[in-house]
Motif scaffolding. Structure first.
Motif, PDB file in Angstrom:
ATOM      1  N   ILE A 156      63.028  47.120  71.860  1.00 17.19           N
ATOM      2  CA  ILE A 156      61.814  46.438  71.395  1.00 17.19           C
ATOM      3  C   ILE A 156      61.199  45.617  72.538  1.00 17.19           C
ATOM      4  O   ILE A 156      60.025  45.759  72.851  1.00 17.19           O
ATOM      5  CB  ILE A 156      62.144  45.535  70.185  1.00 17.19           C
ATOM      6  N   THR A 157      62.041  44.796  73.203  1.00 18.75           N
ATOM      7  CA  THR A 157      61.473  43.884  74.216  1.00 18.75           C
ATOM      8  C   THR A 157      60.997  44.653  75.453  1.00 18.75           C
ATOM      9  O   THR A 157      59.868  44.474  75.906  1.00 18.75           O
ATOM     10  CB  THR A 157      62.511  42.812  74.612  1.00 18.75           C
ATOM     11  N   LEU A 158      61.845  45.541  75.993  1.00 16.93           N
ATOM     12  CA  LEU A 158      61.422  46.287  77.192  1.00 16.93           C
ATOM     13  C   LEU A 158      60.444  47.393  76.827  1.00 16.93           C
ATOM     14  O   LEU A 158      59.636  47.817  77.654  1.00 16.93           O
ATOM     15  CB  LEU A 158      62.642  46.875  77.911  1.00 16.93           C
ATOM     16  N   GLY A 159      60.540  47.858  75.564  1.00 16.97           N
ATOM     17  CA  GLY A 159      59.608  48.892  75.098  1.00 16.97           C
ATOM     18  C   GLY A 159      58.162  48.427  75.228  1.00 16.97           C
ATOM     19  O   GLY A 159      57.268  49.214  75.528  1.00 16.97           O
ATOM     20  N   LYS A 160      57.936  47.138  75.053  1.00 14.53           N
ATOM     21  CA  LYS A 160      56.571  46.587  75.173  1.00 14.53           C
ATOM     22  C   LYS A 160      56.031  46.762  76.593  1.00 14.53           C
ATOM     23  O   LYS A 160      54.834  46.777  76.821  1.00 14.53           O
ATOM     24  CB  LYS A 160      56.583  45.088  74.828  1.00 14.53           C
ATOM     25  N   GLU A 161      56.987  46.897  77.558  1.00 15.99           N
ATOM     26  CA  GLU A 161      56.567  47.082  78.960  1.00 15.99           C
ATOM     27  C   GLU A 161      56.561  48.558  79.339  1.00 15.99           C
ATOM     28  O   GLU A 161      56.456  48.907  80.513  1.00 15.99           O
ATOM     29  CB  GLU A 161      57.521  46.318  79.887  1.00 15.99           C
ATOM     30  N   GLY A 162      56.761  49.434  78.342  1.00 15.83           N
ATOM     31  CA  GLY A 162      56.711  50.870  78.623  1.00 15.83           C
ATOM     32  C   GLY A 162      58.034  51.448  79.113  1.00 15.83           C
ATOM     33  O   GLY A 162      58.105  52.596  79.554  1.00 15.83           O
ATOM     34  N   ILE A 163      59.111  50.636  79.030  1.00 15.47           N
ATOM     35  CA  ILE A 163      60.440  51.135  79.435  1.00 15.47           C
ATOM     36  C   ILE A 163      61.133  51.669  78.186  1.00 15.47           C
ATOM     37  O   ILE A 163      61.232  50.966  77.175  1.00 15.47           O
ATOM     38  CB  ILE A 163      61.272  49.999  80.080  1.00 15.47           C
ATOM     39  N   HIS A 164      61.603  52.918  78.263  1.00 15.38           N
ATOM     40  CA  HIS A 164      62.249  53.512  77.097  1.00 15.38           C
ATOM     41  C   HIS A 164      63.728  53.155  77.098  1.00 15.38           C
ATOM     42  O   HIS A 164      64.423  53.397  78.092  1.00 15.38           O
ATOM     43  CB  HIS A 164      62.082  55.040  77.123  1.00 15.38           C
ATOM     44  N   VAL A 165      64.228  52.585  75.995  1.00  9.39           N
ATOM     45  CA  VAL A 165      65.645  52.204  75.930  1.00  9.39           C
ATOM     46  C   VAL A 165      66.327  52.998  74.824  1.00  9.39           C
ATOM     47  O   VAL A 165      65.804  53.092  73.705  1.00  9.39           O
ATOM     48  CB  VAL A 165      65.815  50.684  75.669  1.00  9.39           C
ATOM     49  N   SER A 166      67.486  53.579  75.137  1.00  3.39           N
ATOM     50  CA  SER A 166      68.198  54.366  74.122  1.00  3.39           C
ATOM     51  C   SER A 166      69.655  53.933  74.012  1.00  3.39           C
ATOM     52  O   SER A 166      70.221  53.337  74.937  1.00  3.39           O
ATOM     53  CB  SER A 166      68.130  55.854  74.462  1.00  3.39           C
ATOM     54  N   TYR A 167      70.223  54.270  72.854  1.00  2.00           N
ATOM     55  CA  TYR A 167      71.638  53.976  72.564  1.00  2.00           C
ATOM     56  C   TYR A 167      72.374  55.308  72.422  1.00  2.00           C
ATOM     57  O   TYR A 167      71.935  56.186  71.669  1.00  2.00           O
ATOM     58  CB  TYR A 167      71.738  53.174  71.255  1.00  2.00           C
ATOM     59  N   ILE A 168      73.474  55.465  73.150  1.00  2.00           N
ATOM     60  CA  ILE A 168      74.258  56.714  73.075  1.00  2.00           C
ATOM     61  C   ILE A 168      75.517  56.451  72.250  1.00  2.00           C
ATOM     62  O   ILE A 168      76.269  55.512  72.542  1.00  2.00           O
ATOM     63  CB  ILE A 168      74.663  57.211  74.482  1.00  2.00           C
ATOM     64  N   ALA A 169      75.734  57.285  71.228  1.00  2.00           N
ATOM     65  CA  ALA A 169      76.896  57.084  70.352  1.00  2.00           C
ATOM     66  C   ALA A 169      77.652  58.400  70.186  1.00  2.00           C
ATOM     67  O   ALA A 169      77.432  59.129  69.216  1.00  2.00           O
ATOM     68  CB  ALA A 169      76.431  56.556  68.996  1.00  2.00           C
ATOM     69  N   PRO A 170      78.542  58.706  71.131  1.00  2.00           N
ATOM     70  CA  PRO A 170      79.323  59.939  70.975  1.00  2.00           C
ATOM     71  C   PRO A 170      80.429  59.774  69.938  1.00  2.00           C
ATOM     72  O   PRO A 170      80.922  58.668  69.694  1.00  2.00           O
ATOM     73  CB  PRO A 170      79.960  60.145  72.356  1.00  2.00           C
ATOM     74  N   GLY A 171      80.817  60.911  69.342  1.00  2.00           N
ATOM     75  CA  GLY A 171      82.089  60.964  68.616  1.00  2.00           C
ATOM     76  C   GLY A 171      83.180  61.105  69.681  1.00  2.00           C
ATOM     77  O   GLY A 171      83.059  60.538  70.768  1.00  2.00           O
ATOM     78  N   PHE A 172      84.217  61.885  69.377  1.00  2.00           N
ATOM     79  CA  PHE A 172      85.295  62.039  70.362  1.00  2.00           C
ATOM     80  C   PHE A 172      84.910  63.069  71.424  1.00  2.00           C
ATOM     81  O   PHE A 172      84.443  64.158  71.107  1.00  2.00           O
ATOM     82  CB  PHE A 172      86.577  62.494  69.666  1.00  2.00           C
ATOM     83  N   VAL A 173      85.142  62.694  72.700  1.00  2.00           N
ATOM     84  CA  VAL A 173      84.875  63.586  73.832  1.00  2.00           C
ATOM     85  C   VAL A 173      86.175  63.699  74.632  1.00  2.00           C
ATOM     86  O   VAL A 173      86.865  62.689  74.842  1.00  2.00           O
ATOM     87  CB  VAL A 173      83.751  63.020  74.735  1.00  2.00           C
ATOM     88  N   GLU A 174      86.488  64.908  75.087  1.00  2.00           N
ATOM     89  CA  GLU A 174      87.717  65.129  75.872  1.00  2.00           C
ATOM     90  C   GLU A 174      87.586  64.511  77.251  1.00  2.00           C
ATOM     91  O   GLU A 174      86.881  65.054  78.112  1.00  2.00           O
ATOM     92  CB  GLU A 174      87.900  66.635  76.086  1.00  2.00           C
ATOM     93  N   THR A 175      88.228  63.377  77.474  1.00  2.00           N
ATOM     94  CA  THR A 175      88.205  62.700  78.779  1.00  2.00           C
ATOM     95  C   THR A 175      89.554  61.994  78.953  1.00  2.00           C
ATOM     96  O   THR A 175      90.330  61.883  77.990  1.00  2.00           O
ATOM     97  CB  THR A 175      87.102  61.607  78.840  1.00  2.00           C
ATOM     98  N   PRO A 176      89.835  61.461  80.153  1.00  2.00           N
ATOM     99  CA  PRO A 176      91.085  60.701  80.318  1.00  2.00           C
ATOM    100  C   PRO A 176      91.194  59.544  79.318  1.00  2.00           C
ATOM    101  O   PRO A 176      92.295  59.162  78.925  1.00  2.00           O
ATOM    102  CB  PRO A 176      90.979  60.185  81.765  1.00  2.00           C
ATOM    103  N   LEU A 177      90.040  59.003  78.879  1.00  2.00           N
ATOM    104  CA  LEU A 177      90.072  57.893  77.906  1.00  2.00           C
ATOM    105  C   LEU A 177      90.666  58.344  76.566  1.00  2.00           C
ATOM    106  O   LEU A 177      91.529  57.669  76.003  1.00  2.00           O
ATOM    107  CB  LEU A 177      88.655  57.346  77.731  1.00  2.00           C
ATOM    108  N   THR A 178      90.232  59.495  76.065  1.00  2.00           N
ATOM    109  CA  THR A 178      90.749  59.937  74.755  1.00  2.00           C
ATOM    110  C   THR A 178      92.066  60.708  74.892  1.00  2.00           C
ATOM    111  O   THR A 178      92.771  60.867  73.903  1.00  2.00           O
ATOM    112  CB  THR A 178      89.729  60.819  74.002  1.00  2.00           C
ATOM    113  N   ASP A 179      92.394  61.170  76.121  1.00  2.00           N
ATOM    114  CA  ASP A 179      93.686  61.844  76.306  1.00  2.00           C
ATOM    115  C   ASP A 179      94.838  60.912  75.943  1.00  2.00           C
ATOM    116  O   ASP A 179      95.935  61.366  75.605  1.00  2.00           O
ATOM    117  CB  ASP A 179      93.845  62.314  77.765  1.00  2.00           C
ATOM    118  N   LEU A 180      94.596  59.600  75.999  1.00  2.00           N
ATOM    119  CA  LEU A 180      95.652  58.612  75.687  1.00  2.00           C
ATOM    120  C   LEU A 180      95.818  58.399  74.187  1.00  2.00           C
ATOM    121  O   LEU A 180      96.794  57.797  73.746  1.00  2.00           O
ATOM    122  CB  LEU A 180      95.321  57.263  76.342  1.00  2.00           C
ATOM    123  N   ASN A 181      94.862  58.875  73.386  1.00  2.00           N
ATOM    124  CA  ASN A 181      94.925  58.604  71.933  1.00  2.00           C
ATOM    125  C   ASN A 181      96.088  59.331  71.274  1.00  2.00           C
ATOM    126  O   ASN A 181      96.357  60.496  71.592  1.00  2.00           O
ATOM    127  CB  ASN A 181      93.601  59.011  71.259  1.00  2.00           C
TER     128      ASN A 181
END
Ligand SMILES: NC(=O)c1ccc[n+]([C@@H]2O[C@H](COP(=O)([O-])OP(=O)(O)OC[C@H]3O[C@@H](n4cnc5c(N)ncnc54)[C@H](OP(=O)(O)O)[C@@H]3O)[C@@H](O)[C@H]2O)c1
Length: 240
Positions: A156-181
């Motif tokens: 909302i705040t940066l959007g007023k200046e024309g900057i596009h802001v997004s939120y990324i919400a993955p489920g589970f992805v195969e990486t060293p981070l989830t290999d520990l689960n």
């Protein structure tokens, strides 16, 4: 494009950096692991620009990132996961997760927001864990819920200046981070899938990039239920 991605030494961030470099873009690649950053330079030449710093160190973040030119796309992806045993609550673990995932991201934002101009994009890496209260994710989920709030407020705040802001919400992805689960990870996707979905979402200027849709759609639907219902269902399914 002139792109900056944090956490490009492993997993999702590494794949994103490789894919953007392969497509001919310049990528400022960040992480602490210098040999892996150097591998990117060896593979892709001078369009891969390594920057090694710990996101927890605000002075280093500012020193390294203030020197950069204007950027077309920033993806703040660096993060860790530690699980909490609620009966033996470990505040040190909670602090580590919040310091890296949330405060580290804020350190990068302080230096990088001034590099963004109208038409550019900022994307914050969260997780679908921000949609529901998941047992053992008390620290990780709290950090990602805060990032979701931050991304949506900045949209909302940066959007007023024309900057596009997004939120990324993955489920589970195969990486060293989830290999520990040590638990089942339904619908886990590979980093190729994750990178493709994130790049498509950013190209289409989506506000929220979540995947795989079947998994995140279910999480989002459950999140619409009253909390009493969520608590009942999640207890039954996850803590039988
Ligand atoms: N994998 C999943 O299922 C999943 C799902 C949802 C969200 N995510 C999120 O996606 C992001 C990437 O996760 P991943 O699965 O790709 O994990 P990963 O393979 O462990 O990669 C994590 C990256 O973050 C960097 N990093 C960690 N601590 C750092 C610090 N203090 N300073 C600077 N960089 C740091 C690491 O670089 P160095 O060690 O070189 O510093 C590494 O490049 C995280 O924010 C994670 O929460 C992952």
């Amino acid at each position: 494009m002139n792109i900056l991605i944090t956490g490009t030494t492993s997993g999702i961030g590494l794949k994103l950096a490789q894919d953007y470099l392969s497509a001919g873009h310049t990528v400022h690649c960040c992480g602490r692991n210098k040999p892996i950053l150097q591998d990117l330079v060896t593979s892709f030449g001078e369009r891969a620009k390594p920057i090694s710093f710990d996101v927890q160190n605000r002075a280093d973040c500012l020193a390294f990132l203030n020197a950069l030119p204007e950027l077309d796309l920033v993806i703040l992806n660096a993060g860790i996961c530690e699980y909490i045993d609620a009966s033996n609550f470990d505040a040190a673990s909670f602090e580590r997760v919040i310091r890296i995932n949330l405060i580290g991201l804020a350190n990068c934002l302080e230096a990088l927001i001034p590099k963004l101009t109208a038409g550019s994009s900022l994307s914050l890496m969260g997780s679908s864990s921000s949609y529901l209260p998941l047992p053992r994710a008390e620290a990780y989920g709290a950090s990602k819920a805060a990032i979701e709030y931050l991304a949506k407020t900045l949209a909302i705040t940066l959007g007023k200046e024309g900057i596009h802001v997004s939120y990324i919400a993955p489920g589970f992805v195969e990486t060293p981070l989830t290999d520990l689960n040590d638990f089942p990870m339904p619908m886990r996707v590979d980093v190729e899938f994750a990178s493709r979905r994130i790049r498509q979402g950013l190209e289409q200027r989506q506000s929220e990039i979540h995947f795989p849709k079947l998994f995140t759609g279910l999480m989002k639907t459950l999140s619409l239920l009253p909390f009493g219902w969520q608590r009942f269902l999640l207890t039954k399914v996850l803590m039988p």
